[in-house]
Design a protein around this motif. Structure first.
Motif, short mmCIF file in Angstrom:
data_model
loop_
_atom_site.label_atom_id
_atom_site.label_comp_id
_atom_site.label_asym_id
_atom_site.label_seq_id
_atom_site.Cartn_x
_atom_site.Cartn_y
_atom_site.Cartn_z
N CYS A 49 -76.35 -14.71 65.58
CA CYS A 49 -76.76 -16.11 66.15
C CYS A 49 -75.86 -17.04 65.28
O CYS A 49 -75.77 -16.70 63.41
CB CYS A 49 -78.16 -16.58 65.75
N CYS A 52 -78.70 -19.18 62.38
CA CYS A 52 -79.56 -18.47 61.13
C CYS A 52 -78.94 -17.54 61.07
O CYS A 52 -79.32 -16.77 60.48
CB CYS A 52 -81.12 -18.13 62.08
N CYS A 74 -82.60 -18.29 70.69
CA CYS A 74 -82.53 -17.25 69.98
C CYS A 74 -83.83 -17.02 69.74
O CYS A 74 -84.91 -17.02 69.16
CB CYS A 74 -82.28 -18.05 68.26
N SER A 76 -84.48 -15.32 67.29
CA SER A 76 -85.35 -15.69 65.68
C SER A 76 -85.75 -16.77 65.00
O SER A 76 -86.83 -17.11 64.87
CB SER A 76 -85.05 -15.13 64.36
N CYS A 77 -84.96 -17.77 64.72
CA CYS A 77 -84.86 -19.37 65.04
C CYS A 77 -85.34 -20.54 66.21
O CYS A 77 -85.04 -21.55 65.90
CB CYS A 77 -84.00 -19.84 64.48
ZN ZN Z 1 -80.98 -17.98 65.43
#
Ligand code: ZN
Length: 369
Positions: A49, A52, A74, A76-77
């Motif tokens: 990504c 992040c 994304c 995760s972020c």
């Molecule tokens: Zn991310």
């Protein structure tokens, strides 16, 4: 699986394979679009990504589908993923299918696929950065001159009077010199215009230019290519000429008049397309002291001109100028700024792709692979 087995598959299944291949190439082109202008390696590190820096797993890398499943964010972020990712993938999936329908299975197909992929990459990079990287246009030009000769793609504009006795030397000479030619042209432009613009820019924005370049991770306005890229471009031309020699030594007929036709058409197309823009650049620089056409546009036009040949280059220039004028006028009107920078390479990419698709196929070996 031998590639000609594709011809024996049921139609829908062959279409599916071609579209999947286009989507996969689109995913790789996205990596090029993000990393090449930032001067990052396209091999390492693996996909992550950009916000992040979390490495992406297999389930995040499925073209188009991942974007839809993640609802454009994304994992995760939760940062929004640019719409460019699914658009480039979907566009190449579609273009691969259209080119395959047009070309059929022969040597033109992989070349045309590579060409439309390069056009999508250049168009997207120009739209985002107003930049057409040498890392694409240099090898692109050399391949556009050498590959059609190697694979004896028929010229769209046969040049009369090429006798096979000296057509061989002509073909070898032009292919071997192609890398040196584009670098020589770059040097001449640098001496005549580039270094004046560099001085002008340094005087106007002594710190500005450097700061934005560092933020981008790119080294800013590069007027001269890096030595490694120059050497590999020259080596690529010589290697392609070597392959032509091997092909002849191994008993194949080439390079004969067809190869010479292809290589002469490539050089005339490149000289015409690139030359016309170059004259425009000179004229504007000397009359108004401004950079009307960037040198990246000229290198891209040399690549496009070499690949499409003279007649299709003329069509491409007309289509690109029409697109750029209409959209440029809209932009100027909306922003009330005459000095807004128009991404000419973006329009050139659209025009070259359209011209390739509507033009006659250059297929020379209908027997296929
Ligand atoms: Zn991310």
């Amino acid at each position: 699986m031998p590639i000609h087995a594709l011809a024996q598959l049921p139609g829908w299944f062959a279409s599916l394979i071609v579209v999947l291949l286009g989507l996969a190439v689109g995913s790789f082109v996205n990596v090029i679009i993000y990393r090449v202008p930032r001067q990052m390696s396209i091999v390492t590190p693996g996909s992550r990504c950009p916000f992040c820096h979390t490495p992406l797993g297999v389930r995040d890398l499925i073209p188009v589908i991942s974007f839809l499943l993640l609802r454009g964010r994304c994992r995760s972020c939760r940062h929004p993923i640019p719409l460019r990712y699914p658009v480039v993938e979907g566009l190449l999936g579609m273009l691969f299918w259209v080119v395959w329908q047009r070309d059929g299975l022969n040597w033109s197909l992989p070349q045309d696929w590579a060409f439309v992929s390069a056009m999508v990459a250049l168009g997207a990079i120009d739209l985002e950065h107003r930049l057409l990287p040498d890392a694409i246009t240099y090898p692109g030009f050399v391949l556009a001159v050498g590959l059609p000769a190697l694979l004896e793609r028929h010229s769209h504009f046969p040049w009369p009077g090429l006798e096979s006795s000296w057509a061989v030397s002509l073909t070898w000479g032009l292919v071997a010199a192609s890398g040196i030619v584009i670098i020589a042209v770059e040097w001449v432009d640098y001496i005549l215009i580039g270094r004046h613009l560099e001085a002008q820019e340094a005087g106007e924005h002594p710190t500005d230019a450097r700061m934005t370049a560092e933020e981008d991770g790119a080294s800013g306005r590069v007027f001269l290519p890096r030595p490694r890229l120059m050497l590999s471009t020259i080596a690529l031309g010589i290697a392609l000429a070597g392959l032509l020699w091997v092909k002849r030594a191994m008993g194949a007929d080439g390079p004969g008049t067809t190869a010479a036709d292809a290589v002469v058409d490539a050089c005339v197309g490149a000289a015409f397309g690139g030359g016309l823009l170059w004259i425009l650049r000179f004229a504007y620089f000397h009359l108004k002291n401004i950079e009307a056409a960037g040198f990246g546009d000229i290198k891209m036009m040399m690549m496009v001109g070499a690949y499409l040949g003279l007649s299709q280059t003329i069509v491409t220039l007309i289509v690109a100028s029409a697109c750029a004028s209409v959209i440029g006028l809209i932009l100027i009107f909306r922003h009330r700024d005459r000095h807004i920078k128009i991404p000419y390479g973006f329009f050139l990419a659209i025009a070259a792709t359209v011209t390739l698709l509507i033009g006659a196929s250059g297929a020379a070996w209908p027997g296929g692979f």
